[in-house]
Design a protein around this motif. Structure first.
Motif, PDB file in Angstrom:
ATOM      1  N   GLY A 158     -14.463   0.982   2.966  1.00  0.00           N
ATOM      2  CA  GLY A 158     -14.215   2.297   2.403  1.00  0.00           C
ATOM      3  C   GLY A 158     -13.212   2.239   1.264  1.00  0.00           C
ATOM      4  N   LEU A 159     -12.164   1.427   1.438  1.00  0.00           N
ATOM      5  CA  LEU A 159     -11.158   1.279   0.393  1.00  0.00           C
ATOM      6  C   LEU A 159     -11.753   0.606  -0.833  1.00  0.00           C
ATOM      7  CD1 LEU A 159      -8.235   1.511  -0.590  1.00  0.00           C
ATOM      8  CD2 LEU A 159      -7.789  -0.711   0.498  1.00  0.00           C
ATOM      9  N   GLU A 160     -12.519  -0.459  -0.606  1.00  0.00           N
ATOM     10  CA  GLU A 160     -13.136  -1.176  -1.730  1.00  0.00           C
ATOM     11  C   GLU A 160     -14.088  -0.272  -2.502  1.00  0.00           C
ATOM     12  OE1 GLU A 160     -14.909  -4.580   0.055  1.00  0.00           O
ATOM     13  OE2 GLU A 160     -12.987  -5.619   0.384  1.00  0.00           O
ATOM     14  N   ALA A 161     -14.868   0.515  -1.774  1.00  0.00           N
ATOM     15  CA  ALA A 161     -15.814   1.423  -2.429  1.00  0.00           C
ATOM     16  C   ALA A 161     -15.069   2.491  -3.231  1.00  0.00           C
ATOM     17  CB  ALA A 161     -16.710   2.080  -1.381  1.00  0.00           C
ATOM     18  N   ALA A 162     -13.980   3.007  -2.672  1.00  0.00           N
ATOM     19  CA  ALA A 162     -13.208   4.042  -3.362  1.00  0.00           C
ATOM     20  C   ALA A 162     -12.554   3.491  -4.621  1.00  0.00           C
ATOM     21  CB  ALA A 162     -12.143   4.605  -2.419  1.00  0.00           C
ATOM     22  N   TRP A 163     -12.000   2.286  -4.537  1.00  0.00           N
ATOM     23  CA  TRP A 163     -11.320   1.707  -5.701  1.00  0.00           C
ATOM     24  C   TRP A 163     -12.318   1.379  -6.807  1.00  0.00           C
ATOM     25  CZ3 TRP A 163      -7.244   3.338  -3.635  1.00  0.00           C
ATOM     26  CH2 TRP A 163      -5.973   3.027  -4.127  1.00  0.00           C
ATOM     27  N   LEU A 164     -13.518   0.949  -6.408  1.00  0.00           N
ATOM     28  CA  LEU A 164     -14.545   0.658  -7.412  1.00  0.00           C
ATOM     29  C   LEU A 164     -15.008   1.941  -8.081  1.00  0.00           C
ATOM     30  CD1 LEU A 164     -16.545  -1.268  -8.825  1.00  0.00           C
ATOM     31  CD2 LEU A 164     -18.111  -0.880  -6.901  1.00  0.00           C
ATOM     32  N   GLN A 165     -15.285   2.960  -7.285  1.00  0.00           N
ATOM     33  CA  GLN A 165     -15.815   4.215  -7.833  1.00  0.00           C
ATOM     34  C   GLN A 165     -14.771   4.953  -8.666  1.00  0.00           C
ATOM     35  OE1 GLN A 165     -17.307   6.916  -4.869  1.00  0.00           O
ATOM     36  NE2 GLN A 165     -17.965   8.446  -6.360  1.00  0.00           N
ATOM     37  N   GLN A 166     -13.550   5.023  -8.180  1.00  0.00           N
ATOM     38  CA  GLN A 166     -12.533   5.828  -8.849  1.00  0.00           C
ATOM     39  C   GLN A 166     -11.850   5.100  -9.996  1.00  0.00           C
ATOM     40  OE1 GLN A 166      -9.770   7.723  -6.067  1.00  0.00           O
ATOM     41  NE2 GLN A 166     -11.320   7.650  -4.467  1.00  0.00           N
ATOM     42  N   TYR A 167     -11.617   3.791  -9.818  1.00  0.00           N
ATOM     43  CA  TYR A 167     -10.795   3.064 -10.775  1.00  0.00           C
ATOM     44  C   TYR A 167     -11.480   1.886 -11.445  1.00  0.00           C
ATOM     45  CZ  TYR A 167      -7.417   5.631  -7.924  1.00  0.00           C
ATOM     46  OH  TYR A 167      -6.751   6.605  -7.232  1.00  0.00           O
TER      47      TYR A 167
ATOM     48  N   GLN B 240      -6.464   2.208   6.246  1.00  0.00           N
ATOM     49  CA  GLN B 240      -6.428   3.185   7.335  1.00  0.00           C
ATOM     50  C   GLN B 240      -6.799   4.573   6.821  1.00  0.00           C
ATOM     51  OE1 GLN B 240      -2.647   3.458   9.349  1.00  0.00           O
ATOM     52  NE2 GLN B 240      -3.524   4.449  11.148  1.00  0.00           N
ATOM     53  N   GLN B 241      -6.303   4.912   5.644  1.00  0.00           N
ATOM     54  CA  GLN B 241      -6.608   6.211   5.052  1.00  0.00           C
ATOM     55  C   GLN B 241      -8.080   6.306   4.632  1.00  0.00           C
ATOM     56  OE1 GLN B 241      -3.853   7.245   1.873  1.00  0.00           O
ATOM     57  NE2 GLN B 241      -2.186   6.190   2.917  1.00  0.00           N
TER      58      GLN B 241
ATOM     59  N   ARG C 103       3.419 -11.387  -0.839  1.00  0.00           N
ATOM     60  CA  ARG C 103       2.057 -11.229  -0.326  1.00  0.00           C
ATOM     61  C   ARG C 103       2.054 -10.271   0.872  1.00  0.00           C
ATOM     62  NH1 ARG C 103      -2.880 -13.386  -0.487  1.00  0.00           N
ATOM     63  NH2 ARG C 103      -4.099 -13.550   1.443  1.00  0.00           N
ATOM     64  N   ARG C 104       3.106 -10.345   1.668  1.00  0.00           N
ATOM     65  CA  ARG C 104       3.199  -9.466   2.834  1.00  0.00           C
ATOM     66  C   ARG C 104       3.252  -8.006   2.406  1.00  0.00           C
ATOM     67  NH1 ARG C 104       7.725  -9.776   7.719  1.00  0.00           N
ATOM     68  NH2 ARG C 104       6.933  -7.963   8.898  1.00  0.00           N
ATOM     69  N   GLU C 105       3.982  -7.709   1.356  1.00  0.00           N
ATOM     70  CA  GLU C 105       4.070  -6.330   0.863  1.00  0.00           C
ATOM     71  C   GLU C 105       2.706  -5.833   0.403  1.00  0.00           C
ATOM     72  OE1 GLU C 105       8.486  -5.666  -1.004  1.00  0.00           O
ATOM     73  OE2 GLU C 105       7.243  -7.200  -1.969  1.00  0.00           O
ATOM     74  N   VAL C 106       1.949  -6.704  -0.258  1.00  0.00           N
ATOM     75  CA  VAL C 106       0.605  -6.332  -0.698  1.00  0.00           C
ATOM     76  C   VAL C 106      -0.284  -6.059   0.504  1.00  0.00           C
ATOM     77  CG1 VAL C 106      -1.468  -7.110  -1.912  1.00  0.00           C
ATOM     78  CG2 VAL C 106       0.793  -7.618  -2.859  1.00  0.00           C
ATOM     79  N   GLN C 107      -0.192  -6.924   1.516  1.00  0.00           N
ATOM     80  CA  GLN C 107      -1.011  -6.761   2.715  1.00  0.00           C
ATOM     81  C   GLN C 107      -0.665  -5.475   3.452  1.00  0.00           C
ATOM     82  OE1 GLN C 107      -0.100 -10.496   4.667  1.00  0.00           O
ATOM     83  NE2 GLN C 107      -1.921 -11.498   3.835  1.00  0.00           N
ATOM     84  N   GLU C 108       0.617  -5.154   3.499  1.00  0.00           N
ATOM     85  CA  GLU C 108       1.038  -3.924   4.177  1.00  0.00           C
ATOM     86  C   GLU C 108       0.527  -2.696   3.432  1.00  0.00           C
ATOM     87  OE1 GLU C 108       5.254  -4.312   4.401  1.00  0.00           O
ATOM     88  OE2 GLU C 108       5.217  -5.535   6.224  1.00  0.00           O
ATOM     89  N   MET C 109       0.597  -2.739   2.105  1.00  0.00           N
ATOM     90  CA  MET C 109       0.095  -1.613   1.321  1.00  0.00           C
ATOM     91  C   MET C 109      -1.409  -1.465   1.517  1.00  0.00           C
ATOM     92  SD  MET C 109       0.399  -0.920  -2.801  1.00  0.00           S
ATOM     93  CE  MET C 109       0.024   0.702  -3.484  1.00  0.00           C
ATOM     94  N   ARG C 110      -2.093  -2.584   1.512  1.00  0.00           N
ATOM     95  CA  ARG C 110      -3.549  -2.534   1.680  1.00  0.00           C
ATOM     96  C   ARG C 110      -3.922  -2.006   3.062  1.00  0.00           C
ATOM     97  NH1 ARG C 110      -8.190  -6.609  -0.418  1.00  0.00           N
ATOM     98  NH2 ARG C 110      -9.916  -5.652   0.735  1.00  0.00           N
ATOM     99  N   ALA C 111      -3.199  -2.440   4.087  1.00  0.00           N
ATOM    100  CA  ALA C 111      -3.494  -1.981   5.443  1.00  0.00           C
ATOM    101  C   ALA C 111      -3.346  -0.465   5.549  1.00  0.00           C
ATOM    102  CB  ALA C 111      -2.570  -2.677   6.437  1.00  0.00           C
ATOM    103  N   GLY C 112      -2.310   0.071   4.929  1.00  0.00           N
ATOM    104  CA  GLY C 112      -2.109   1.514   4.960  1.00  0.00           C
ATOM    105  C   GLY C 112      -3.212   2.263   4.234  1.00  0.00           C
TER     106      GLY C 112
END
Length: 214
Positions: free
Chosen positions: A123-132, A116-117, A104-113
């Motif tokens: 912003g991440l949720e909107a991008a993942w919904l729109q793109q994928y 940030q981008q 779970r920590r690895e998932v959280q670290e990936m999500r945090a990165g």
């Protein structure tokens, strides 16, 4: 299917929307969209996943015309969603066979990165919904899938576009004896992909769920 295309489906989980399928005649998979090993993916579970994407799209796009355009641009949601659900189980089996785990920590670290981008969680949720086509509640699940694929490839000494990676998934797919309800196509264990079934008795119905009879 080209390996690069299958890699894109796996890692980006590009889900698009489509009418559900209704079949006339006998159903050898009552209530099941797919059977993967000793696990059933029910039609209700599949429809719930489809509705999650639709609900997220509707919330993100309030304009009716834009929403209609978003729906039109996503052409096979039920079938591609099922592909993703099956592939997730196949990948997990391959990872288990290779001794690969994701914390779970690895998932959280990936999500945090990624947040940030993207300028934050929204912003991440909107991008993942729109793109994928990934709804917010499935984002962590998708990130885990990506990490699992990446770590499996590393364990195999390859990457996710190379034959060694897909051979491992093919082996897991055969071991699980994936069986799709014919109304959603067939599962090709060698290609590790759902393929359309050539069954003239299958009829597509509208997303509104209009019932057809024979």
């Amino acid at each position: 299917m080209h390996r690069r295309r299958r890699t894109a489906l796996l890692l980006s989980a590009a889900i698009v929307s489509a009418p559900l399928l209704a079949a006339c005649g006998n159903d050898a998979h009552p209530g099941a969209a797919a059977v993967v090993g000793d696990q059933r993916i029910t039609v209700a579970q599949l429809e719930s996943r489809v509705n999650e994407v639709r609900t997220a799209q509707r919330a993100a796009v309030t304009d009716d015309a834009q929403y209609a355009q978003a729906v039109a641009q996503t052409g096979s949601l039920a079938r591609d969603t099922l592909h993703g659900m099956v592939l997730d189980k196949v990948l997990h089996r391959a990872a288990e066979d290779a001794g690969v785990t994701v914390s779970r920590r690895e998932v959280q670290e990936m999500r945090a990165g990624l947040e940030q981008q993207a300028g934050g969680a929204q912003g991440l949720e909107a991008a993942w919904l729109q793109q994928y086509g990934i709804p917010p509640q499935r984002l962590d699940e998708n990130l885990r899938l990506q990490l699992e694929a990446q770590k499996l490839a590393t364990e195999l000494g390859t990457n996710t576009s190379q034959p060694a990676f897909w051979n491992a998934l093919s082996k897991a797919s055969k071991a699980l004896d994936v069986d799709l309800n014919p109304r959603y196509g067939n599962w090709d264990a060698q290609k590790v992909a759902r393929v359309d079934a050539k069954t003239p008795w299958v009829r597509e119905i509208s997303a509104a769920g209009t019932q057809q009879t024979t």
